[in-house]
Design a protein around this motif. Structure first.
Motif, short mmCIF file in Angstrom:
data_model
loop_
_atom_site.label_atom_id
_atom_site.label_comp_id
_atom_site.label_asym_id
_atom_site.label_seq_id
_atom_site.Cartn_x
_atom_site.Cartn_y
_atom_site.Cartn_z
N GLU A 117 1.73 1.76 -3.58
CA GLU A 117 0.56 2.29 -4.29
C GLU A 117 0.33 3.76 -3.95
O GLU A 117 -0.04 4.56 -4.80
CB GLU A 117 -0.68 1.46 -3.98
CG GLU A 117 -0.58 0.08 -4.61
CD GLU A 117 -1.84 -0.72 -4.47
OE1 GLU A 117 -2.71 -0.32 -3.66
OE2 GLU A 117 -1.96 -1.75 -5.15
N ARG A 118 0.56 4.12 -2.69
CA ARG A 118 0.37 5.53 -2.32
C ARG A 118 1.36 6.40 -3.09
O ARG A 118 1.01 7.49 -3.57
CB ARG A 118 0.56 5.73 -0.81
CG ARG A 118 0.27 7.16 -0.42
CD ARG A 118 0.46 7.47 1.04
NE ARG A 118 0.40 8.93 1.21
CZ ARG A 118 0.91 9.58 2.23
NH1 ARG A 118 1.52 8.94 3.18
NH2 ARG A 118 0.83 10.89 2.29
N THR A 119 2.58 5.91 -3.23
CA THR A 119 3.61 6.67 -3.94
C THR A 119 3.25 6.82 -5.41
O THR A 119 3.38 7.90 -5.99
CB THR A 119 4.98 5.99 -3.77
OG1 THR A 119 5.18 5.70 -2.38
CG2 THR A 119 6.11 6.87 -4.24
N ILE A 120 2.76 5.73 -6.00
CA ILE A 120 2.33 5.80 -7.41
C ILE A 120 1.17 6.78 -7.52
O ILE A 120 1.12 7.62 -8.41
CB ILE A 120 1.90 4.39 -7.91
CG1 ILE A 120 3.11 3.47 -7.96
CG2 ILE A 120 1.24 4.49 -9.28
CD1 ILE A 120 2.77 2.01 -8.20
N SER A 121 0.24 6.68 -6.57
CA SER A 121 -0.94 7.54 -6.57
C SER A 121 -0.56 9.02 -6.45
O SER A 121 -1.24 9.89 -6.99
CB SER A 121 -1.87 7.12 -5.42
OG SER A 121 -2.97 7.96 -5.37
N ARG B 261 0.82 -1.21 0.00
CA ARG B 261 0.00 0.00 0.00
C ARG B 261 0.86 1.27 0.00
O ARG B 261 0.43 2.31 -0.48
CB ARG B 261 -1.01 0.00 1.15
CG ARG B 261 -0.43 -0.03 2.53
CD ARG B 261 -1.59 0.09 3.53
NE ARG B 261 -1.11 0.28 4.88
CZ ARG B 261 -0.90 -0.71 5.74
NH1 ARG B 261 -1.15 -1.94 5.38
NH2 ARG B 261 -0.48 -0.45 6.95
N LEU B 262 2.09 1.17 0.51
CA LEU B 262 2.99 2.32 0.46
C LEU B 262 3.47 2.56 -0.98
O LEU B 262 3.58 3.70 -1.43
CB LEU B 262 4.18 2.10 1.39
CG LEU B 262 4.90 3.35 1.83
CD1 LEU B 262 4.01 4.19 2.72
CD2 LEU B 262 6.17 3.02 2.58
#
Lengths: 243, 234
Positions: free
Chosen positions: B124-128, B121-122
């Motif tokens: 994904e947060r960075t990609i987001s 999820r970290l």
């Protein structure tokens, strides 16, 4: 305007989104409501390009998003901001966590610092700015992630159960931030919840999901007060009793 | 009393042996880190065919017997070996190569583990947040820095205390390739236990100082990590 049209998504044999369409306008708050496992999170992930749909279309300001190249996808993501249900924090200070999105955008350090501080003040975390992010409580972590999203001043906010970990006082603060973002800045907001009361307090439009299907969609007051579908009514009734 | 009396030989020689040990190990581990951290990170970040076999191979090589590395390198560097013309056998460079080879799988394997432990999820947060691929890699490596530093500490500890490989390819030549560990072996064989123990203490205390520094870098901004038992609970 962010438009999702006829989105289908499966994980193996399990269909999680079955032809979902959604229209989110700037200045209006769209709510996706439904029970656990109805596909609420998946639709936000699709809208943030974290998941590729099996079929369907996404348009942002009239441009086809799914056909964008890698660079343009990054550009699209930088115009949006997503807050995940499970807070994901960097192993750094509270301040640095909020400033991360600004650093990724290559923003000037001074401007980034000011914006991060403002965002921290807005979510009542300014006093904890020097603390390690991993020392925060669940609710504080949730507010921190919201601050990180607000700091980048996105055109669209995708919020996955943004108040799920919050106490009533912080829920009011967060809801007010979301409301002001939509009404004063004209931002697009899509948030998910399974709490009908929150949907009533915040939403202008509601999409009711059940097992990946759109059961009912319309103006919030209409769907939540006079649901046409039997399933919507039963779910909302259950919420009323449990709530 | 003169310190040189304790050692029974020139203090300069002891300094020379100590300096050589740390120079050889320092350069070998630094070079290995430059190569192995990016490789371990790539291994953690990307899925590809044969990845499982490669990870198994690296895990196996982490326990590579130093004497085997020394033997292989000896055969390669000896006059009739493929790298014989380089004339590196019995030089500090040969010792560095041996330690470099042994440090690579340790740093790569532990860096891979550190990167693999970063929550999805970290990522994904960075990609987001709109990170480019390079920014994502930098963020992830930064998040895994404690584990990556641990890999360097482990590789350094293994290399500085290693004796078999550097004895074979270095030859334990006085004033040239004699390191702390090979000198300890020599003085033990000669029955000069006082000298061997003194060199052992130098090895231990200097390793401790260097590891103290590396551990400080590892923990400087976050204290000790990991699960803690609650205080006051039996």
């Amino acid at each position: 305007m962010l438009l999702l049209r006829d989105i289908w998504k499966s994980y193996g044999v399990r269909e999680v989104l079955r032809g979902i369409s959604l229209e989110a306008e700037g200045g209006r708050i769209s709510c996706i409501i439904g029970p656990n496992g109805s596909g609420k999170t998946t639709i936000l992930r699709v809208a943030d390009l974290l998941e590729a749909p099996d079929s369907g279309a996404i348009a942002f300001d009239g441009n086809d998003v799914l056909s964008l190249g890698p660079e343009e996808r990054i550009g699209y993501r930088r115009r949006m901001a997503m807050v995940f249900q499970q807070p994901a924090l960097y192993d750094m200070s509270v301040f640095d966590n909020v400033a991360m999105g600004l650093r990724i955008r290559g923003m000037d350090k001074g401007v980034a610092g000011k914006r991060a501080e403002e965002a921290l003040k807005a979510v009542n975390l300014y006093d904890l700015r020097a603390a390690r992010a991993h020392s925060l409580s669940g609710g504080e972590a949730q507010r921190l992630c919201l601050a990180g999203a607000m700091a980048v001043e996105p055109e669209g906010l995708l919020l996955d159960e943004p108040t799920a970990n919050l106490d009533p006082a912080n829920t009011i603060i967060v809801e007010e931030i979301i409301r002001r973002y939509a009404k004063e800045k004209g931002g697009i907001v899509i948030f998910t919840t399974h709490n009908m009361f929150e949907a009533k307090r915040l939403a202008d439009r509601v999409l009711f999901l059940m097992e990946g299907r759109a059961i009912e969609e319309g103006e919030a007051a209409e769907v939540l007060n006079n649901p046409k579908g039997e399933m919507t009514a039963r779910f909302l009734k259950g919420e009323m009793v449990l709530g | 009393m003169d310190l040189s009396d304790i050692f029974g030989q020139s203090l300069n020689e002891v300094f020379g042996i100590t300096a050589l040990s740390f120079r050889v190990t320092g350069i070998a581990v630094a070079a290995a880190a430059l190569l192995a951290i990016p490789l371990g990170s790539l291994l953690g970040l990307f899925d590809f065919r044969g990845k499982r076999v490669l990870v198994t191979l690296i895990n196996t090589l982490m326990g590579l017997p130093p004497v085997v590395v020394g033997l292989m390198l000896y055969l390669l560097l000896s006059r009739s070996g493929a790298l014989g013309p380089l004339d590196l056998l019995y030089t500090p460079t040969a010792m560095m190569i041996a330690q470099f080879i042994m440090a690579i799988p340790i740093i790569m394997g532990l860096s891979y583990s550190a990167i693999s432990a970063i929550p999805q999820r970290l990522v994904e947060r960075t990609i987001s947040l709109g990170a480019t691929r390079n920014q994502l890699v930098i963020v992830i490596i930064r998040e895994a820095r404690v584990g990556i530093m641990a890999s360097i500490v482990a590789a350094f500890g293994g290399a500085i205390s290693e004796v078999g490989a550097i004895m074979l390819v270095g030859g334990n030549i006085r004033y040239f390739t004699r390191a702390l560990t090979t000198a300890i072996v020599l003085y033990t064989n000669m029955g000069e236990f006082g000298m061997a123990i003194a060199l052992g203490l130098i090895l231990l205390s200097t390793s401790f100082m260097i590891n103290l520094f590396l551990t400080y870098l590892q923990m400087k901004d976050q204290g000790t990590r990991g699960p803690k038992l609650p205080k006051g609970v039996d």
